[in-house]
Design an enzyme around this catalytic site. Structure first.
Site, PDB file in Angstrom:
ATOM      1  N   SER A 231       4.098   4.174 -32.285  1.00 42.14           N
ATOM      2  CA  SER A 231       2.735   4.838 -31.728  1.00 42.14           C
ATOM      3  C   SER A 231       2.973   6.470 -31.316  1.00 42.14           C
ATOM      4  CB  SER A 231       2.274   4.261 -30.630  1.00 42.14           C
ATOM      5  OG  SER A 231       1.872   3.013 -30.950  1.00 42.14           O
TER       6      SER A 231
ATOM      7  N   ARG B  37       7.281  14.078 -34.064  1.00 36.28           N
ATOM      8  CA  ARG B  37       7.725  14.606 -32.841  1.00 36.28           C
ATOM      9  C   ARG B  37       7.209  13.495 -31.714  1.00 36.28           C
ATOM     10  NH1 ARG B  37       3.021  17.865 -33.858  1.00 36.28           N
ATOM     11  NH2 ARG B  37       1.164  16.556 -33.151  1.00 36.28           N
TER      12      ARG B  37
ATOM     13  N   ASP C 246      -0.265   2.962 -33.933  1.00 33.40           N
ATOM     14  CA  ASP C 246      -1.259   1.935 -33.369  1.00 33.40           C
ATOM     15  C   ASP C 246      -2.596   1.834 -33.694  1.00 33.40           C
ATOM     16  OD1 ASP C 246      -1.316   4.256 -32.043  1.00 33.40           O
ATOM     17  OD2 ASP C 246      -1.159   3.394 -30.180  1.00 33.40           O
TER      18      ASP C 246
END
Ligand code: BGC
Length: 492
Positions: free
Chosen positions: A176, A191, A229
């Site tokens: 996620s 990132r 997710d």
């Protein structure tokens, strides 16, 4: 001697005068302090205001950014990542699949037996907390830890889970964080967010890292799907309800995914999927607009964070940050308005000491004397004997921060509905829109959830809101990853 006496008398008189002045000053200070706390509260309320007109501007800005992000790589703060998921679950999936859901502070491992038409036959899961040092350590340490927990879980697979002989176990990996997908089963990390910061990992293939760690731990399993997710939640939601076309996560972090027409993705250079559709991971946490009601508290929270300048929307609406915003406001009230007495309670200076679950508990306190607020202030911040009026101020701060977050999240959803052309009733035709929601903030912070739902209703109006439904897709992201592993299975 006489002189001394005079001296003492003078000193005594001076002391009395000074004390009187001090009392007078204190009285003035106390009353001006009360005013000050109310002023700070009022100012906060004004700066956090989210009238419908502002929310509509924010929704419009979200739609504009969605177009820009789809048009070209780097065209917007919204990454609008292509998920490579063009075939959502149909309900026919069969077999035993694993899922690994790495979301924030915890990760989950799941084993799911899919029974085709009979649906999900069994699931088992384990939840593990990630030691904080691993969130800022090395990729190897993080992935080895995950693999070691996965190995334990795999080793006690019961006989009721049936894997055909000669078939390798398959895993759907829910990761996620923003990932540039290269295919359904590979992608590089763009990132970190949510308090993770492992620089070495940026640009590395997430699946390759996990595969290496799994091999070292002797796990015989292949990764068939890598999903965000939101994408997993959309898949899990679609499995339950065929009208699901948007998924929103409101947990530690926040994000949304939705089903886009393949032709509407100019930056997509691959062959257009047969279904004509593609799930897009928006990464809406990084949304930013001049219309966002940012305050000094948001600015310092951002400046002190591990990712300054990034995830601004997320920092205003998600669970990781709401409690910290509350702490910042209370700290200012303690400092400038002596809300908790003459000295600033030292624990109030500790970043992230107030977490959103505690904020939620205080916000929902319905006792006449706001006992929960009093106990929380005492237990977490070491502040005892707070007056009812102080407790009321604390509740009001919780309310302002949570209301702003929930209303902004509703504006984000309106932005998606607009992009999908589902924000108005056209020629009496209204498609049903079901939004799969997941995340602890949405699930457990009732005031936040109710406010979000009421705001969406307020924004779209009575007629349309009858055709929009939000469903809690509890653990949809894990199940969804297992389902996507099934639909992308190498054996299918
Ligand atoms: C991440 C998203 C994720 C969201 C919810 C954000 O911080 O960037 O990828 O979907 O949190 O977990």
């Amino acid at each position: 001697m006489g002189k001394v006496t005079v001296g003492v008398a003078v000193v005594g008189a001076a002391a009395v005068c000074a004390a009187a002045a001090l009392i007078a000053r204190h009285r003035m200070r106390s009353s001006s302090l009360c005013v000050k706390a109310a002023d700070i509260l009022k100012e906060l309320e004004e700066k956090c205001a989210t009238p419908a007109a502002k929310l509509k501007q924010i929704a419009d800005a979200m739609t504009v950014e969605m177009h820009a992000g789809l048009a070209s790589e780097g065209g917007s703060k919204l990454k609008m990542l292509i998920s490579y998921v063009d075939n959502l679950p149909t309900g026919k999936e069969e077999g035993v699949y694993y899922a690994l859901d790495l979301g924030g502070t915890n990760f989950r491992v799941l084993r799911v037996q899919l029974g085709g038409k009979s649906g999900i036959e069994f699931t088992e899961f384990a939840e593990v907390t990630i030691p904080p040092q691993l969130m800022i350590g090395t990729p190897e340490a993080l992935f080895d830890y995950i693999a070691s927990e996965l190995a334990k879980f795999v080793s006690d697979e019961s006989e009721k889970f049936w894997l055909p002989p000669g078939r390798q176990r398959e895993l759907g990996f829910t990761f996620s964080f923003p990932v540039m997908q290269l295919s359904i089963d590979s992608g590089t990390l763009i990132r970190w967010t949510k308090g993770f910061s492992i620089d070495e990992m940026i640009g590395r293939d997430v699946v390759a890292e996990l595969t290496t760690a799994m091999k070292k731990r002797g796990i015989d399993m292949s990764i068939s799907a890598l999903v965000n997710d939101t994408v997993g939640t959309l898949a899990g939601g679609r499995y339950e309800n065929s009208d699901v076309c948007i998924a929103v996560i409101l947990g530690t972090g926040s994000n949304a995914a939705y089903v886009e027409r393949a032709q509407a993705i100019p930056k997509w250079h691959g062959p257009h999927p047969k279904s004509g559709e593609m799930v897009i991971n928006m990464e809406w946490g990084n949304f930013r607009s001049s219309h966002l009601p940012l305050t000094e508290y948001d600015n310092t929270l951002d400046a002190e964070s591990l990712n300054p300048g990034e995830q601004i929307f997320e920092k205003m609406i998600a669970g990781m940050y709401l409690g910290e915003l509350l702490r910042k406001v209370l700290l200012r009230m303690a400092d400038e308005a002596a809300l908790f007495g003459e000295t600033v309670p030292p624990k109030l200076k500790t970043r992230f000491i107030l977490r959103t679950p505690e904020m939620s508990a205080m916000h929902h306190d319905t006792s006449a004397d706001l006992k929960v607020v009093g106990n929380t202030l005492k237990d977490i911040l070491g502040i005892s004997d707070t007056s009812l009026s102080t407790r009321k101020i604390v509740v009001e701060v919780c309310n302002i921060i949570a209301t702003r977050g929930a209303r902004l999240a509703a504006a984000g959803i309106l932005g998606i509905l607009k992009k999908m052309g589902r924000d108005t009733v056209r020629d009496g035709e209204v498609p049903k829109t079901v939004i799969a929601m997941d995340g602890g903030l949405y699930e457990h912070y009732t005031g936040y959830r109710n406010c979000l739902e009421n705001t969406l209703h307020e924004l779209v109006g009575d007629q349309l809101s009858q055709h929009i439904k939000l469903i809690l897709s509890n653990d949809g992201s894990g199940i969804g990853a297992a389902l996507l592993a099934a639909s992308h299975s190498r054996y299918v």
